[in-house]
Design an enzyme around this catalytic site. Structure first.
Site, PDB file in Angstrom:
ATOM      1  N   CYS A 245      -7.645   4.739   7.293  1.00  0.00           N
ATOM      2  CA  CYS A 245      -8.410   3.598   7.811  1.00  0.00           C
ATOM      3  C   CYS A 245      -8.994   2.808   6.642  1.00  0.00           C
ATOM      4  O   CYS A 245     -10.019   3.173   6.071  1.00  0.00           O
ATOM      5  CB  CYS A 245      -9.518   4.097   8.739  1.00  0.00           C
ATOM      6  N   ASP A 246      -8.328   1.712   6.314  1.00  0.00           N
ATOM      7  CA  ASP A 246      -8.749   0.877   5.181  1.00  0.00           C
ATOM      8  C   ASP A 246     -10.229   0.501   5.191  1.00  0.00           C
ATOM      9  O   ASP A 246     -10.907   0.616   4.189  1.00  0.00           O
ATOM     10  CB  ASP A 246      -7.976  -0.453   5.203  1.00  0.00           C
ATOM     11  N   PRO A 247     -10.688  -0.049   6.309  1.00  0.00           N
ATOM     12  CA  PRO A 247     -12.060  -0.589   6.254  1.00  0.00           C
ATOM     13  C   PRO A 247     -13.152   0.454   6.477  1.00  0.00           C
ATOM     14  O   PRO A 247     -14.308   0.079   6.617  1.00  0.00           O
ATOM     15  CB  PRO A 247     -12.059  -1.637   7.375  1.00  0.00           C
TER      16      PRO A 247
ATOM     17  N   GLN B   9       0.876  -1.182   0.000  1.00  0.00           N
ATOM     18  CA  GLN B   9       0.000   0.000   0.000  1.00  0.00           C
ATOM     19  C   GLN B   9       0.907   1.225   0.000  1.00  0.00           C
ATOM     20  O   GLN B   9       1.930   1.246   0.677  1.00  0.00           O
ATOM     21  CB  GLN B   9      -0.887  -0.014   1.235  1.00  0.00           C
TER      22      GLN B   9
END
Ligand code: CEZ
Length: 795
Positions: free
Chosen positions: A478-480, A354
């Site tokens: 924050c990925d999710p 990422q």
């Protein structure tokens, strides 16, 4: 129960049961191995995507490394069964699979080796694991010693699990000529287009033995028989293993040695375990590592261990500390730089890290191998689009593609560019990087790094709604948090604040590099952004986390769950959005609602059910990962922010909570040794106190460079700047003195910091000369300096 070894080179655990998941890890250029105290192992190697050679008992899903990784009876592992041929008694080292309590047990995690010493039934077993620097394979030494007063007749059985290799094709057999077990498989696939990749794979698993075994077994089911893995029939019922093979059966690599040991006598063995393409390669490995010796009479195995140790030692940090807190010293001097080095060297064993991870991992590498960090920043910028946008992941291999989370559009990647680069510049003063000419991913145009980052900043400025708030799309840091803004309207409070900080950081770099016009422009925009932040996101006592597609503010006092998030709070201190009053309010809110004995939580209360306008973060188990764990990456941002505004007591208290211990109860609750910082400790402390504090045991985390910055820029105040080294320590109230050896741009500084009563301000003396502004200038490489820092006792 736990202790550093006397020379501080190892961290030891003296029981296999109190912290059953306690673990350590080793890595090299091609692989990573995560080993737990009971003998369970997760190992991966790159070809170029991560692959296994010691598999689970069933087909494994391919995914990123899992937090709180569960272990089970047939979990992949490395074991040694020991049978007393006269009494028939059996135990195993390290502890699994037999689970016989040892009289003495030590699990010692070193930097370049992991060692177990187990004493059971009068027999001492030592198992140690190291790696070569380049090749994907494990180098094992096993020693067995008779501690009893009488001669002993033993059979020992090294058992290296191979597991379920493939549903298409798997087998295994012992090769006399190679003195090795070789197991063969074909990685399952279906598309003919994949054949060209598959045919290059190292699909074989080998176990090479230095000494010729008396017998072996390659068939897991036959080996275990009705006795099962805890007391295999092959051991319990047979004098000799049956020398079996595996034919589309689950293979195992088991050898048997029969030995007679006089009292005090010891036998030593070496094994090599790993993946290979074919038998020829196994033969090659055997001759390189075990048969051939160099001019000094040293074989490849021993030379590889030595070379690996040297490689790991190249990962030294830039500070060595001696403080009133020996556990902190041990962690900072030995383990923290090693974890940063791991990230910078391996990029977390992915071919498409990422973007934010890649940049932050190399922010850490700026302290260890700045040249590698420099190259990494250039690699990332080459993949930027000409409109300034950064991709979600950075491709590191010609065959790599953006996978998993990198197929989900996130909007924060540009923010990390100036932040990570500033650390590199502080440490190296290498402003020439700004002049490097770099292409874009989607145009022929080549521009300087300086232009690239300007464009990234403008991209952030433009990716905003009419209020001036930054869109979140399907995620930010924050990925999710994937459903706040997928309809194209939702905005991220944190990201808006973070852009203000990024603009300020970039403005600082512009100033230092003679671009004062640009600096003014970005400072002005940072200020405007901060105003917008205060207008739309201040909730009275703290900042909101964002505003959804349906224009609903969240992370605010009226929310029952997810009422307060840590990220907007810390970053508002970094960006300058929070004035004194707001700062004290939000700090109080954080202490009251987010602080726990294990650190500061990412949000609270943790969500207990799906919130469809926030996203999948709310579906994670409350208190795990981003749903309210002590997510150390976020905690580190907050601590860094506290140091930035001089809140040194809160900062230190929270920093200290990142490391397990020192008291036993804390270590047991976390379940982890202080040899790395995990990505999280369970949170939801106020909802689920029983599980709060538990380590994820996942050592892939952007936390570590931020902790290093907290130490260098904050606690010890030894941050580089354009003119030299700025000395501005923020020692906590309880410390009377501390000393630091600081490597800085080739110079070596021996710094003693002392609290002195009655002093008005910090005084810095370099080689006994007072340094008026506290900035050490004209430091020469290869020169040592003695620095004394007097600190007013009351601050
Ligand atoms: O991954 C990390 C990312 O690598 O989560 C961080 C993010 O900033 C890092 O870039 C916070 O979201 O997809 C998921 O739900 C996972 O939880 C990942 O988001 C998470 C894991 O810790 C990866 O190891």
């Amino acid at each position: 129960m736990i202790r550093p070894s006397e020379d501080q080179e190892y961290y030891e655990l003296l029981t296999p049961t109190a912290l059953p998941k306690a673990s350590g890890f080793l890595w090299n250029e091609k692989m990573m191995i995560h080993v737990n105290c009971r003998g369970y192992v997760v190992a991966q190697f790159m070809q170029p995507e991560p692959a296994k050679y010691s598999h689970a008992p069933n087909l494994e899903a391919k995914t990123f490394m899992q937090p709180e990784q569960p272990y089970y009876a047939h979990h992949p592992g490395r074991f040694l069964y020991v049978k007393d041929e006269e009494s028939g008694e059996v135990f195993s080292a390290p502890y699994e699979p037999v689970r016989e309590q040892a009289d003495q047990y030590t699990f010692a995690i070193g930097k370049s080796s992991i060692v177990w010493r187990v004493e059971c039934k009068g027999i001492h077993v030592e198992m140690s694991l190291s790696l070569p620097r380049e090749d994907a394979m494990e180098l094992w030494r096993v020693k067995v010693k008779n501690l009893s007063g009488a001669p002993r007749k033993l059979s020992i059985y090294p058992y290296f699990t191979v597991g379920y290799m493939s549903w298409m094709n798997q087998s295994g057999q012992y090769h006399e000529d190679l003195q090795a077990i070789v197991c063969t498989s074909i990685t399952p696939y279906q598309k003919y287009q994949d054949y060209s990749k598959i045919k290059e794979f190292s699909d074989k698993t080998f176990l090479i033995a230095e000494r010729k075994p008396a017998a072996w077994e390659v068939n897991q089911e036959v080996f275990e028989g009705e006795g099962g893995i805890t007391m295999p029939s092959g051991i319990r019922d047979q004098e000799l293993l049956s020398k079996g093979d595996a034919r589309y059966e689950t293979p195992a690599a088991v050898l048997q040695y029969r030995i007679e040991l006089a009292p005090g006598e010891e036998e030593a063995y070496r094994f090599i375990f790993g993946p290979a393409r074919d038998e020829e390669q196994v033969a090659q490995i055997r001759s390189n590592y075990l048969l051939n010796t160099n001019a000094d009479g040293e074989d490849g195995f021993t030379a590889a261990e030595r070379e690996y140790d040297r490689y790991i030692r190249e990962g030294r940090g830039r500070i060595e500390i001696a403080t009133p807190d020996p556990d902190l010293d041990n962690f900072v001097n030995h383990w923290l730089p090693r974890q940063m080095y791991y990230h910078g060297q391996t990029n977390r064993l992915t071919t498409d890290p990422q973007t934010r991870n890649f940049l932050q991992d190399h922010m850490g590498m700026s302290y260890i191998k700045p040249q590698t960090a420099r190259e990494a920043f250039l690699i990332a910028l080459r993949q930027q689009n000409a409109n300034g946008a950064m991709p979600d992941g950075i491709i590191l291999h010609k065959d790599a593609e953006l996978k998993y989370i990198n197929q989900v559009p996130h909007t924060d990647h540009c923010v990390w560019l100036p932040i990570c680069l500033s650390t590199y510049l502080d440490e190296t003063n290498d402003y020439s990087i700004l002049e490097e000419k770099v292409p874009y991913a989607d145009s022929e145009q080549t521009e300087s790094v300086f232009q690239h980052i300007n464009k990234a900043m403008f991209w952030l400025m433009n990716d905003r709604d009419e209020r001036g708030l930054n869109y979140i799309n399907q995620g930010d840091w924050c990925d999710p948090m994937n459903m706040v803004g997928y309809k194209g309207k939702g905005v991220s409070g944190w990201l808006t604040i973070a852009t203000a900080y990024a603009f300020n950081v970039w403005a600082g770099i512009c100033e230092s590099s003679g671009h004062s016009d640009k600096a003014k422009e970005f400072r002005a925009d940072a200020q405007k952004t901060n105003e917008v932040v205060n207008q739309y996101l201040w909730d009275g006592e703290w900042y909101a986390r964002g505003i959804t597609d349906d224009n609903v503010k969240f992370g605010i006092s009226t929310d029952r769950e997810g009422r307060i998030f840590i990220n907007p709070q810390g970053w508002s201190m970094l960006s300058g959005a929070a004035d004194q009053e707001k700062q004290s309010k939000l700090m109080r809110a954080v202490t009251e609602q987010l602080e726990t004995p294990y650190g500061v939580e990412k949000l609270a209360p943790s969500f207990t059910s799906m919130r469809e306008d926030v996203g999948r973060v709310t579906q994670k188990h409350p208190g795990s990962a981003e749903n309210g764990a002590v997510y150390n990456h976020a905690a580190a941002f907050y601590i860094y922010a506290l140091y930035t505004v001089g809140e040194k007591e809160d900062a230190f208290r929270l920093l200290r909570k990142m490391i397990p211990g020192p008291d036993l109860e804390d270590i047991v609750q976390r379940g982890q040794l202080p040899v790395f910082i995990p990505n999280y400790y369970r949170g939801a402390y106020r909802q689920f106190p029983r599980t709060a504090g538990r380590s994820s045991h996942l050592f892939n985390t952007g936390t570590v460079p931020w902790v290093y910055r907290c130490l260098i820029d904050g606690l010890f105040g030894l941050q580089g700047c354009k003119e030299g080294l700025q000395i501005k320590p923020q020692l906590p109230a309880g410390w009377k003195e501390a000393s630091v050896k600081r490597d800085f741009r080739g110079a070596e500084l021996h710094i003693v910091m002392k609290k002195v009563p009655g002093l008005d301000a910090i005084e810095v003396y370099a080689d006994e000369v007072l340094v008026a502004d506290g900035i050490l200038k004209d430091l020469q490489p290869d020169t040592e300096y003695q620095v004394l820092v007097n600190i007013p006792d009351e601050i």
